[in-house]
Design an enzyme around this catalytic site. Sequence first.
Site, PDB file in Angstrom:
ATOM      1  N   ARG A  60       0.825  -1.206   0.000  1.00  0.00           N
ATOM      2  CA  ARG A  60       0.000   0.000   0.000  1.00  0.00           C
ATOM      3  C   ARG A  60       0.860   1.258   0.000  1.00  0.00           C
ATOM      4  O   ARG A  60       0.513   2.276  -0.623  1.00  0.00           O
ATOM      5  CB  ARG A  60      -0.922  -0.016   1.221  1.00  0.00           C
ATOM      6  CG  ARG A  60      -1.933   1.129   1.269  1.00  0.00           C
ATOM      7  CD  ARG A  60      -3.036   0.815   2.249  1.00  0.00           C
ATOM      8  NE  ARG A  60      -4.010   1.886   2.335  1.00  0.00           N
ATOM      9  CZ  ARG A  60      -4.072   2.763   3.338  1.00  0.00           C
ATOM     10  NH1 ARG A  60      -3.204   2.686   4.345  1.00  0.00           N
ATOM     11  NH2 ARG A  60      -4.981   3.710   3.361  1.00  0.00           N
ATOM     12  N   HIS A  64       0.390   4.273  -2.652  1.00  0.00           N
ATOM     13  CA  HIS A  64       0.147   5.654  -2.252  1.00  0.00           C
ATOM     14  C   HIS A  64       1.286   6.581  -2.678  1.00  0.00           C
ATOM     15  O   HIS A  64       1.074   7.790  -2.800  1.00  0.00           O
ATOM     16  CB  HIS A  64      -0.080   5.731  -0.739  1.00  0.00           C
ATOM     17  CG  HIS A  64      -1.468   5.345  -0.333  1.00  0.00           C
ATOM     18  ND1 HIS A  64      -2.230   6.080   0.541  1.00  0.00           N
ATOM     19  CD2 HIS A  64      -2.245   4.294  -0.709  1.00  0.00           C
ATOM     20  CE1 HIS A  64      -3.420   5.505   0.696  1.00  0.00           C
ATOM     21  NE2 HIS A  64      -3.436   4.413  -0.048  1.00  0.00           N
ATOM     22  N   ASN A  92      -3.504   9.165   4.131  1.00  0.00           N
ATOM     23  CA  ASN A  92      -2.280   8.588   4.703  1.00  0.00           C
ATOM     24  C   ASN A  92      -2.195   8.692   6.220  1.00  0.00           C
ATOM     25  O   ASN A  92      -1.605   7.826   6.873  1.00  0.00           O
ATOM     26  CB  ASN A  92      -1.050   9.279   4.099  1.00  0.00           C
ATOM     27  CG  ASN A  92      -0.938   9.065   2.605  1.00  0.00           C
ATOM     28  OD1 ASN A  92      -1.400   8.063   2.069  1.00  0.00           O
ATOM     29  ND2 ASN A  92      -0.327  10.013   1.906  1.00  0.00           N
ATOM     30  N   HIS A 191      -6.512  -6.101  -2.186  1.00  0.00           N
ATOM     31  CA  HIS A 191      -7.197  -6.117  -0.891  1.00  0.00           C
ATOM     32  C   HIS A 191      -7.399  -7.537  -0.390  1.00  0.00           C
ATOM     33  O   HIS A 191      -8.032  -7.746   0.644  1.00  0.00           O
ATOM     34  CB  HIS A 191      -8.541  -5.384  -0.972  1.00  0.00           C
ATOM     35  CG  HIS A 191      -8.407  -3.899  -0.970  1.00  0.00           C
ATOM     36  ND1 HIS A 191      -9.481  -3.038  -1.067  1.00  0.00           N
ATOM     37  CD2 HIS A 191      -7.320  -3.099  -0.871  1.00  0.00           C
ATOM     38  CE1 HIS A 191      -9.062  -1.789  -1.030  1.00  0.00           C
ATOM     39  NE2 HIS A 191      -7.757  -1.794  -0.919  1.00  0.00           N
TER      40      HIS A 191
END
Length: 317
Positions: A60, A64, A92, A191
Amino acid sequence: MASLSLFSLFCILSFLMGMGNAQLSPNFYASSCPRALSTIRTAVINAVAKERRMGASLLRLHFHDCFVQGCDGSILLDDTSTFTGEKTAGPNRNSVRGYEVIDTIKSQVETLCPGVVSCADILTVVARDSVVALGGPSWTVPLGRRDSTTASFSAANSDLPGPGLDLSALISSFSNKGFTAREMVALSGTHTIGKARCTTFRSRIYNETNIDAAFAASKQQICPSSGGDDNLSDLDETTAVFDNVYFRNLKEKKGLLHSDQQLYNGGSTDSIVETYITNSAVFFKDVANALIKMGNLSPLTGTNGEIRTDCRKINGS
């Protein structure tokens, strides 16, 4: 002879111009830091062995980073009195984690090859190694990214797709970065690992109807209607393993996030979910290719950017 000399000069100039606008290559560190990849892999294996969730967190972190001004390590920069980075942006703050693992890896690689391996490349390799450590596919990572000297708090707030998005907004958000709807579904399939905070799925489990009743009730035990914002739930039923169970859960109306269930809700992506349910090899191939593509988003190469010695701060700051 004169023509040969001119040709040689042309070749040299072309080579030098290419160096200034260098492309990524899997062999970028083959001679400058040959032990870099094995060092990173060992560190990731150790981190995931210590905490399985860390694999998802590191993947992740890469996502990001790349969705905000490209894969340039900008997410790693700490705020200072004169600089606001991306760590405190809404998507975040109190959510993205794994920074200490990156610090450890950077320190190890700097000991091996000072000033050679970028933080942006470390993030990209770590993402691949994390997926592999949790049983997912492997892929070859193109290397040669350099680190930014800037970050964007505003872009972090605007460019990262949130858990409350409907299907059309998800497709649009990923399309803005050059991804097809199929690639968006494949990337959402990451996910299959990790956890989510109560605040990101509370509305779904209390207010939505396209959800399995028993599943909603079980999640309400974890996530009260008020309070407990940071309580964690697994994103799918086998969250410690990278597999295709996430998609099966969507068909059973057990998507944890609103954005998850949108992928299988009578819309244009239902058939893609069905494909991934019946053929995990296709999902693995698609997600690996999509992650390679994500890792290639607007990298800094050649003489652009820098190679940070500390991933948390710009050199000389």
